[in-house]
Write an enzyme that holds these catalytic residues in place. Sequence first.
Site, PDB file in Angstrom:
ATOM      1  N   ASN A 140      41.117  49.501  36.864  1.00 17.57           N
ATOM      2  CA  ASN A 140      40.839  49.472  38.475  1.00 17.57           C
ATOM      3  C   ASN A 140      42.227  49.992  38.875  1.00 17.57           C
ATOM      4  O   ASN A 140      43.014  49.353  39.055  1.00 17.57           O
ATOM      5  CB  ASN A 140      40.380  48.297  38.967  1.00 17.57           C
ATOM      6  CG  ASN A 140      40.391  48.105  40.139  1.00 17.57           C
ATOM      7  OD1 ASN A 140      40.545  49.158  41.068  1.00 17.57           O
ATOM      8  ND2 ASN A 140      40.496  46.796  41.125  1.00 17.57           N
ATOM      9  N   GLU A 169      37.108  37.273  37.950  1.00 21.13           N
ATOM     10  CA  GLU A 169      38.659  37.658  38.122  1.00 21.13           C
ATOM     11  C   GLU A 169      39.067  36.297  38.974  1.00 21.13           C
ATOM     12  O   GLU A 169      39.160  36.352  40.228  1.00 21.13           O
ATOM     13  CB  GLU A 169      38.826  38.691  38.809  1.00 21.13           C
ATOM     14  CG  GLU A 169      38.266  40.089  38.059  1.00 21.13           C
ATOM     15  CD  GLU A 169      39.214  41.337  38.657  1.00 21.13           C
ATOM     16  OE1 GLU A 169      39.592  41.960  37.592  1.00 21.13           O
ATOM     17  OE2 GLU A 169      39.182  41.680  39.875  1.00 21.13           O
ATOM     18  N   HIS A 204      35.259  42.879  45.010  1.00 19.10           N
ATOM     19  CA  HIS A 204      36.640  42.760  44.413  1.00 19.10           C
ATOM     20  C   HIS A 204      37.151  41.682  45.295  1.00 19.10           C
ATOM     21  O   HIS A 204      36.940  41.937  46.775  1.00 19.10           O
ATOM     22  CB  HIS A 204      37.325  44.024  44.155  1.00 19.10           C
ATOM     23  CG  HIS A 204      38.833  43.759  43.448  1.00 19.10           C
ATOM     24  ND1 HIS A 204      39.943  43.330  44.201  1.00 19.10           N
ATOM     25  CD2 HIS A 204      39.092  44.028  42.111  1.00 19.10           C
ATOM     26  CE1 HIS A 204      40.892  42.786  43.381  1.00 19.10           C
ATOM     27  NE2 HIS A 204      40.411  43.324  42.066  1.00 19.10           N
ATOM     28  N   LYS A 233      42.902  50.702  41.925  1.00 21.94           N
ATOM     29  CA  LYS A 233      42.997  50.439  43.272  1.00 21.94           C
ATOM     30  C   LYS A 233      43.746  51.602  44.156  1.00 21.94           C
ATOM     31  O   LYS A 233      43.153  52.625  43.934  1.00 21.94           O
ATOM     32  CB  LYS A 233      43.979  49.104  43.197  1.00 21.94           C
ATOM     33  CG  LYS A 233      43.641  48.022  42.157  1.00 21.94           C
ATOM     34  CD  LYS A 233      44.281  46.570  42.397  1.00 21.94           C
ATOM     35  CE  LYS A 233      43.726  45.597  41.379  1.00 21.94           C
ATOM     36  NZ  LYS A 233      44.267  44.249  41.641  1.00 21.94           N
ATOM     37  N   GLU A 276      40.095  41.654  46.507  1.00 22.80           N
ATOM     38  CA  GLU A 276      40.911  42.356  47.423  1.00 22.80           C
ATOM     39  C   GLU A 276      40.018  42.898  48.829  1.00 22.80           C
ATOM     40  O   GLU A 276      40.187  43.106  49.817  1.00 22.80           O
ATOM     41  CB  GLU A 276      41.845  43.391  47.042  1.00 22.80           C
ATOM     42  CG  GLU A 276      42.893  42.870  46.435  1.00 22.80           C
ATOM     43  CD  GLU A 276      43.518  43.484  45.087  1.00 22.80           C
ATOM     44  OE1 GLU A 276      43.140  44.902  44.728  1.00 22.80           O
ATOM     45  OE2 GLU A 276      43.962  43.102  44.160  1.00 22.80           O
ATOM     46  N   SER A 298      45.768  40.050  35.266  1.00 23.85           N
ATOM     47  CA  SER A 298      46.805  40.099  34.457  1.00 23.85           C
ATOM     48  C   SER A 298      46.486  40.128  33.029  1.00 23.85           C
ATOM     49  O   SER A 298      47.126  39.689  32.125  1.00 23.85           O
ATOM     50  CB  SER A 298      47.792  38.896  34.571  1.00 23.85           C
ATOM     51  OG  SER A 298      48.306  38.770  36.000  1.00 23.85           O
ATOM     52  N   GLY A 304      47.193  40.397  39.663  1.00 23.51           N
ATOM     53  CA  GLY A 304      48.477  40.945  39.921  1.00 23.51           C
ATOM     54  C   GLY A 304      49.821  40.092  39.767  1.00 23.51           C
ATOM     55  O   GLY A 304      50.923  40.382  40.198  1.00 23.51           O
TER      56      GLY A 304
HETATM   57  P1  PGA Z   1      45.716  42.903  37.476  1.00 23.79           P
HETATM   58  O1  PGA Z   1      44.389  43.203  38.537  1.00 23.79           O
HETATM   59  O2  PGA Z   1      45.256  43.469  36.050  1.00 23.79           O
HETATM   60  O3  PGA Z   1      46.617  43.904  38.001  1.00 23.79           O
HETATM   61  O4  PGA Z   1      45.990  41.744  37.518  1.00 23.79           O
HETATM   62  C1  PGA Z   1      43.063  42.894  38.127  1.00 23.79           C
HETATM   63  C2  PGA Z   1      41.994  43.404  39.267  1.00 23.79           C
HETATM   64  O5  PGA Z   1      42.275  43.177  40.335  1.00 23.79           O
HETATM   65  O6  PGA Z   1      40.898  43.902  38.677  1.00 23.79           O
END
Ligand code: PGA
Length: 248
Positions: A9, A163, A93, A11, A95, A208, A169
């Site tokens: 992803n 997730e 997601h 983003k 976010e 992560s 992140g």
């Molecule tokens: P990350 O994000 O691997 O940077 O922790 C995962 C995601 O939000 O899909």
Amino acid sequence: MRHKLAAGNWKMNGLSGDLAEIEALIAAHPAPKVEMLICPPATLLSRMADTVGDHPLHLGGQDCHAAPDGANTGDISAAMLVDAGARYVILGHSERRTDHGETDAVVKAKAEAARTEGLVSVICVGETLAEREAGETLGLVGRQLAGSLPDAPIAADVVIAYEPVWAIGTGKAPTSDQIAEVHGFLRAEIKRHMGVEGDGVRILYGGSVKAGNAAEIFAIPDVDGALVGGASLTAGDFSPIVTALENA
Ligand code: PGA
């Protein structure tokens, strides 16, 4: 058997120059033993599709609107994603749920729009740290799952991504036991909703994931792959995760 899936992803990251990462990624995996998916920003989709050519790497969107078309400034329909070369779309997601107020009902409507256009939805669920500390993790992800699945889902239509919000992140992945508990619960819930068809639904872990922890995560029962953010942006970071999944 569920076909394992290594999904990236991007983003809100990626400009034309980053198509070189896709060239490097497909060069590193000419014949991948697992399914590979990259979800770039919508602006790069069609050019990335040209870069991918007939390599089996799949592409996806990061969101779509529930309506087929219309007066929705700034939004993208499922048909537009397909037209640009997508096979998948990430929906719900954290976010999007946080920054855009997306509810389970909104995610469900989007998943139904995606299915209508033949897109596979990667539906995300996951708890905040406060919800985990309050012992609400399983109840919360169970409710998100039930509310976000399209009506009468079949395994080919949906992938579920667990997730935990606090792991996205942050470099702080859950323990293997914590991941195993949620994935086992989600598998049971998916089968409760879908019957034996639920055995075919892939459940990804996200948050992560990186080269250093991928093999350990992929060894956990009911982890059928990963949804990777930061470590999907370069071939150098993502390729070892694909290889770890191939070797799992
Ligand atoms: P990350 O994000 O691997 O940077 O922790 C995962 C995601 O939000 O899909």
